[in-house]
Design a protein around this motif. Structure first.
Motif, PDB file in Angstrom:
ATOM      1  N   ILE A 108       0.837  -1.199   0.000  1.00  0.00           N
ATOM      2  CA  ILE A 108       0.000   0.000   0.000  1.00  0.00           C
ATOM      3  C   ILE A 108       0.874   1.252   0.000  1.00  0.00           C
ATOM      4  N   ALA A 109       1.934   1.257   0.810  1.00  0.00           N
ATOM      5  CA  ALA A 109       2.850   2.407   0.842  1.00  0.00           C
ATOM      6  C   ALA A 109       3.482   2.616  -0.533  1.00  0.00           C
ATOM      7  N   ASP A 110       3.866   1.536  -1.194  1.00  0.00           N
ATOM      8  CA  ASP A 110       4.459   1.636  -2.532  1.00  0.00           C
ATOM      9  C   ASP A 110       3.454   2.178  -3.549  1.00  0.00           C
ATOM     10  N   LYS A 111       2.193   1.758  -3.430  1.00  0.00           N
ATOM     11  CA  LYS A 111       1.161   2.280  -4.331  1.00  0.00           C
ATOM     12  C   LYS A 111       0.925   3.768  -4.090  1.00  0.00           C
ATOM     13  N   LEU A 125       1.763   9.312  -5.979  1.00  0.00           N
ATOM     14  CA  LEU A 125       2.416  10.621  -5.815  1.00  0.00           C
ATOM     15  C   LEU A 125       3.266  10.962  -7.030  1.00  0.00           C
ATOM     16  N   GLY A 126       3.893   9.973  -7.609  1.00  0.00           N
ATOM     17  CA  GLY A 126       4.710  10.200  -8.800  1.00  0.00           C
ATOM     18  C   GLY A 126       3.892  10.655  -9.999  1.00  0.00           C
ATOM     19  N   LYS A 127       2.604  10.319  -9.997  1.00  0.00           N
ATOM     20  CA  LYS A 127       1.725  10.686 -11.119  1.00  0.00           C
ATOM     21  C   LYS A 127       0.833  11.879 -10.792  1.00  0.00           C
ATOM     22  N   ASP A 136       1.592  15.129 -10.346  1.00  0.00           N
ATOM     23  CA  ASP A 136       1.997  16.474 -10.782  1.00  0.00           C
ATOM     24  C   ASP A 136       0.916  17.174 -11.597  1.00  0.00           C
ATOM     25  N   ARG A 137       0.289  16.440 -12.471  1.00  0.00           N
ATOM     26  CA  ARG A 137      -0.713  17.066 -13.335  1.00  0.00           C
ATOM     27  C   ARG A 137      -1.956  17.517 -12.561  1.00  0.00           C
ATOM     28  N   LEU A 138      -2.147  16.964 -11.345  1.00  0.00           N
ATOM     29  CA  LEU A 138      -3.282  17.406 -10.530  1.00  0.00           C
ATOM     30  C   LEU A 138      -3.024  18.750  -9.851  1.00  0.00           C
ATOM     31  N   THR A 139      -1.779  19.150  -9.809  1.00  0.00           N
ATOM     32  CA  THR A 139      -1.440  20.400  -9.126  1.00  0.00           C
ATOM     33  C   THR A 139      -0.952  21.476 -10.099  1.00  0.00           C
ATOM     34  N   ASN A 140      -0.956  21.188 -11.386  1.00  0.00           N
ATOM     35  CA  ASN A 140      -0.476  22.149 -12.401  1.00  0.00           C
ATOM     36  C   ASN A 140      -1.529  22.387 -13.480  1.00  0.00           C
ATOM     37  N   ILE A 141      -2.763  22.514 -13.066  1.00  0.00           N
ATOM     38  CA  ILE A 141      -3.859  22.699 -14.015  1.00  0.00           C
ATOM     39  C   ILE A 141      -3.913  24.165 -14.462  1.00  0.00           C
ATOM     40  N   SER A 171      -7.426  21.369  -4.929  1.00  0.00           N
ATOM     41  CA  SER A 171      -7.868  19.990  -4.708  1.00  0.00           C
ATOM     42  C   SER A 171      -6.727  19.009  -4.957  1.00  0.00           C
ATOM     43  N   GLY A 172      -5.936  19.259  -5.978  1.00  0.00           N
ATOM     44  CA  GLY A 172      -4.780  18.409  -6.270  1.00  0.00           C
ATOM     45  C   GLY A 172      -3.766  18.419  -5.146  1.00  0.00           C
ATOM     46  N   HIS A 173      -3.529  19.598  -4.568  1.00  0.00           N
ATOM     47  CA  HIS A 173      -2.597  19.698  -3.435  1.00  0.00           C
ATOM     48  C   HIS A 173      -3.141  18.939  -2.216  1.00  0.00           C
ATOM     49  N   ALA A 174      -4.450  19.011  -2.004  1.00  0.00           N
ATOM     50  CA  ALA A 174      -5.063  18.261  -0.896  1.00  0.00           C
ATOM     51  C   ALA A 174      -4.875  16.757  -1.113  1.00  0.00           C
TER      52      ALA A 174
END
Length: 137
Positions: free
Chosen positions: A49-52, A57-59, A61-66, A85-88
């Motif tokens: 679960i931690a790895d997922k 988190l690696g994917k 970025d696009r949620l915080t750069n809209i 919302s992406g940052h949350a």
């Protein structure tokens, strides 16, 4: 209502006997313990679960750069809310990852303690019965 016959004959003036019976019943409930294989499986699942969470988190970025679709204030406001919302989401994933990693680490620590005790017990038994496998005097 079902009533135990023995309960009907109890001394109602002696609440200490009831407390004693509750204590005895509590002691008879039993307990549980994890074995090495179970602790390993639990630690591995927490780690998965931690790895997922790391993958998510690696994917993220696009949620915080809209960027809004237009130059109008409404587009900018919608983009700002979406980024918020992406940052949350990122903050929640970081928190969840830390929690899951801590659980995996706790399980591995418990596993280390468990195997250490098992090894010490085996060594102690071996001292009592040199050259024999297992057994206690």
């Amino acid at each position: 209502m079902w009533v135990d016959e023995s309960a009907q004959n109890k001394d109602k003036a002696n609440p200490a006997s009831w407390v004693e019976q509750i204590g005895q019943a509590t002691n008879q409930l039993g307990s549980f313990a994890y074995d090495e294989a179970t602790l390993t499986r639990i630690a591995d699942r927490w780690q998965l679960i931690a790895d997922k969470c790391d993958d998510a988190l690696g994917k993220s970025d696009r949620l915080t750069n809209i960027v809004g679709p237009g130059l109008d204030p409404g587009s900018n406001a919608m983009a700002a809310k979406a980024n918020e919302s992406g940052h949350a989401y990122v903050d929640m994933m970081k928190s969840m990852r830390a929690y899951c990693q801590a659980q995996a680490d706790h399980c591995r620590k418990a596993l280390g303690t468990y195997t250490e005790h098992e090894d010490n017990t085996a060594a102690t038994i071996g001292k009592h019965n040199p050259g024999e496998e297992g057994g206690i005097i």
